[in-house]
Enzyme design. Structure first.
Site, PDB file in Angstrom:
ATOM      1  N   GLY A  72       0.843  -1.198   0.000  1.00  0.00           N
ATOM      2  CA  GLY A  72       0.000   0.000   0.000  1.00  0.00           C
ATOM      3  C   GLY A  72       0.875   1.244   0.000  1.00  0.00           C
ATOM      4  N   THR A  73       1.970   1.172   0.724  1.00  0.00           N
ATOM      5  CA  THR A  73       2.913   2.290   0.787  1.00  0.00           C
ATOM      6  C   THR A  73       3.450   2.609  -0.609  1.00  0.00           C
ATOM      7  OG1 THR A  73       3.572   1.687   3.031  1.00  0.00           O
ATOM      8  CG2 THR A  73       5.135   3.020   1.769  1.00  0.00           C
ATOM      9  N   ASN A 152      -6.760   5.353   9.221  1.00  0.00           N
ATOM     10  CA  ASN A 152      -6.394   4.075   9.837  1.00  0.00           C
ATOM     11  C   ASN A 152      -6.348   4.131  11.364  1.00  0.00           C
ATOM     12  OD1 ASN A 152      -4.189   5.719   8.584  1.00  0.00           O
ATOM     13  ND2 ASN A 152      -2.937   4.533   9.992  1.00  0.00           N
ATOM     14  N   GLN A 180      -7.872   1.145   4.000  1.00  0.00           N
ATOM     15  CA  GLN A 180      -8.710   0.745   5.138  1.00  0.00           C
ATOM     16  C   GLN A 180     -10.181   0.537   4.774  1.00  0.00           C
ATOM     17  OE1 GLN A 180      -7.898  -0.183   8.149  1.00  0.00           O
ATOM     18  NE2 GLN A 180      -5.737   0.359   8.136  1.00  0.00           N
ATOM     19  N   SER A 200      -4.099  -2.473  -0.375  1.00  0.00           N
ATOM     20  CA  SER A 200      -3.062  -3.356   0.174  1.00  0.00           C
ATOM     21  C   SER A 200      -3.698  -4.686   0.558  1.00  0.00           C
ATOM     22  CB  SER A 200      -2.418  -2.704   1.399  1.00  0.00           C
ATOM     23  OG  SER A 200      -1.505  -3.603   1.984  1.00  0.00           O
ATOM     24  N   HIS A 202      -2.708  -7.152   2.643  1.00  0.00           N
ATOM     25  CA  HIS A 202      -2.659  -7.689   4.015  1.00  0.00           C
ATOM     26  C   HIS A 202      -3.673  -7.051   4.964  1.00  0.00           C
ATOM     27  CE1 HIS A 202      -0.256  -4.744   6.543  1.00  0.00           C
ATOM     28  NE2 HIS A 202       0.079  -4.293   5.351  1.00  0.00           N
ATOM     29  N   THR A 238       9.807  -8.522 -11.937  1.00  0.00           N
ATOM     30  CA  THR A 238       9.039  -9.766 -12.079  1.00  0.00           C
ATOM     31  C   THR A 238       7.988  -9.830 -10.987  1.00  0.00           C
ATOM     32  OG1 THR A 238      10.925 -10.853 -13.077  1.00  0.00           O
ATOM     33  CG2 THR A 238       9.214 -12.288 -12.177  1.00  0.00           C
ATOM     34  N   CYS A 324       2.758   1.847  12.496  1.00  0.00           N
ATOM     35  CA  CYS A 324       3.982   2.483  12.020  1.00  0.00           C
ATOM     36  C   CYS A 324       4.517   3.481  13.025  1.00  0.00           C
ATOM     37  CB  CYS A 324       3.720   3.199  10.703  1.00  0.00           C
ATOM     38  SG  CYS A 324       2.525   2.351   9.696  1.00  0.00           S
TER      39      CYS A 324
HETATM   40  C1  LIG Z   1      -1.590  -0.081   6.164  1.00  0.00           C
HETATM   41  C2  LIG Z   1      -1.840   1.177   5.419  1.00  0.00           C
HETATM   42  C3  LIG Z   1      -0.998   1.609   4.392  1.00  0.00           C
HETATM   43  C4  LIG Z   1       0.274   0.883   4.044  1.00  0.00           C
HETATM   44  O1  LIG Z   1       0.071  -0.338   3.443  1.00  0.00           O
HETATM   45  P1  LIG Z   1       1.298  -1.405   3.461  1.00  0.00           P
HETATM   46  O2  LIG Z   1       0.862  -2.459   2.508  1.00  0.00           O
HETATM   47  O3  LIG Z   1       1.411  -1.883   4.871  1.00  0.00           O
HETATM   48  O4  LIG Z   1       2.506  -0.663   3.015  1.00  0.00           O
HETATM   49  C5  LIG Z   1      -1.312   2.758   3.709  1.00  0.00           C
HETATM   50  N1  LIG Z   1      -2.411   3.455   4.020  1.00  0.00           N
HETATM   51  C6  LIG Z   1      -3.248   3.096   4.997  1.00  0.00           C
HETATM   52  C7  LIG Z   1      -4.454   3.908   5.270  1.00  0.00           C
HETATM   53  C8  LIG Z   1      -2.989   1.949   5.734  1.00  0.00           C
HETATM   54  O5  LIG Z   1      -3.815   1.600   6.722  1.00  0.00           O
END
Ligand SMILES: *Cc1c(COP(=O)(O)O)cnc(C)c1O
Length: 384
Positions: A72-73, A152, A180, A200, A202, A238, A324
């Site tokens: 997500g980052t 978040n 989120q 993201s 996870h 890849t 974080c």
């Molecule tokens: C967790 C999160 C991210 C980052 O996602 P990652 O896959 O952990 O890098 C970005 N934005 C929000 C709002 C998040 O909750």
């Protein structure tokens, strides 16, 4: 009996067994490179494209508009830097909010050092961005508006439709971080008028280390990485085939289970009612405009960290804010942006539910927390 109750679903989620099951074959048996022309390469490519369709379906997008990334980052970085560098000639002004995830906030701060001009829209006491403030900040130099769909930490849902609408009216690309919200409330790129949207895996019961960026057809951005032609030159490297397949499965399940996620609002409200019984406790964020799984509280005179550690001893996994920032001593920028004092921000606790949680879990937390808060207050020099 030692309990184990996970109430930190906004930090990460467990990979669902069906997701893990879908991923396994792509580690060893079906290990082909999706760019290869022979059978196992084509097989990997096919699985990846099916996953792309499933991720697209989760947000009402077209398959060709989904670009897989490493997190997500990374999606946030690619969206913001990609648009910024592409449009530098037109102007160098970016609008965002003061409560964005660090993946957006620190990207914007980095761009400021590169000569970009960034407006950070403040939020209300409940954490809401006012679309009028966004509109007032627009200039003829504005090249991007980036406002998150839901926060978040405090779970506040932003008026993204209105912000998207005004971005469209002013012909400014609009990015939203929907990490989120996807899988928790309905997310549709057209309804939100989003040109770019971050996801993201996870956070939706998929694997870590895989994300996606939705890029509306016709929105052009500068790639951040340079290499082969993967992901149509937008994100070379890849592809993480097992991760992407897992993301696809997680997205498919998230769509199926959306009603259950939305129903978590009932558990959330029961949790909020129970915990607010504690003296000098308050809810952070908006009472109604919030994620169905998010509850965030503050308790006078004590520190969030000590609550998290004591809850852990009672088998409850919780957090103070975002994962974080939980290792830094700085008060959360989100809570500070609400106008809280540093000591109030330090006394915050975030509990985020998942579909595996039950009323019993909530009842247990509600039964142990008053004792924990009472004990910590007795030890607190602030309470006297
Ligand atoms: C967790 C999160 C991210 C980052 O996602 P990652 O896959 O952990 O890098 C970005 N934005 C929000 C709002 C998040 O909750």
């Amino acid at each position: 009996m030692v309990r184990s109750i996970y109430l930190d679903h906004s930090s990460t989620t467990q990979v669902k067994p069906e997701v893990a099951e879908a991923m396994y074959p792509y580690f060893s048996g079906k290990y082909g490179n999706p760019s290869s022309l022979y059978a196992i390469g084509r097989e990997a490519k096919k699985a990846m494209e099916e996953a792309r369709q499933k991720v697209a379906d989760l947000i009402g997008a077209k398959k060709e508009e989904i670009f897989f990334t490493g997190s997500g980052t990374e999606s946030d970085n690619l969206a913001i830097k990609g648009i910024a560098y592409k449009n530098r000639g037109k102007g160098a002004h970016i609008i965002t909010s003061s409560i964005e995830h660090h993946a957006v906030l620190n990207t914007c701060k980095y761009l400021e050092k590169q000569g970009f001009d960034v407006t950070y829209i403040p939020v209300s006491r409940e954490g809401l961005v006012n679309p009028d403030d966004v509109e007032k900040a627009v200039t003829d130099k504005t090249i991007l508006i980036s406002i998150m769909h839901a926060n978040n930490e405090i779970g506040t849902l932003q008026p993204i439709r209105e912000i998207g609408k005004l971005a469209k009216k002013n012909k400014i690309p609009f990015h939203t971080d929907a990490v989120q919200t996807a899988g928790k409330i309905p997310v549709n790129v057209d309804e939100l008028n989003a040109d770019l949207l971050s996801l993201s895996a996870h956070k939706i019961y998929g694997p870590k280390g895989v994300g996606a960026l939705y890029i509306r057809k016709g929105t052009i951005l500068e790639p951040m990485l340079h290499g082969g032609g993967h992901e149509r030159n937008i994100r070379p490297g890849t592809e993480n085939v097992p991760g992407i397949v897992g993301f696809g499965k997680a997205a498919e399940l998230a769509r199926e289970h959306l009603p259950e996620e939305e129903k978590l609002a009932e558990l959330r409200d029961s949790l909020i009612r129970g915990i607010l019984e504690i003296e000098d406790s308050y809810l952070n964020g908006h009472p109604k405009e919030r994620l169905p799984n998010n509850a965030n509280f503050r308790f006078s005179f004590i520190e969030g960290e000590s609550m998290v550690l004591t809850l852990d001893m009672n088998g409850i996994a919780a957090s103070t804010g975002s994962a974080c920032s939980s290792t830094s001593l700085e008060p959360s920028h989100v809570l500070m942006a609400l106008g809280l004092k540093p000591e109030e921000a330090h006394g915050s606790l975030r509990l985020t539910l998942g579909t595996g949680n039950t009323q019993e879990d909530v009842d247990y937390v509600v039964s142990v927390l008053p004792g924990i808060v009472g004990k910590l207050r007795m030890m607190s020099p602030l309470a006297r």
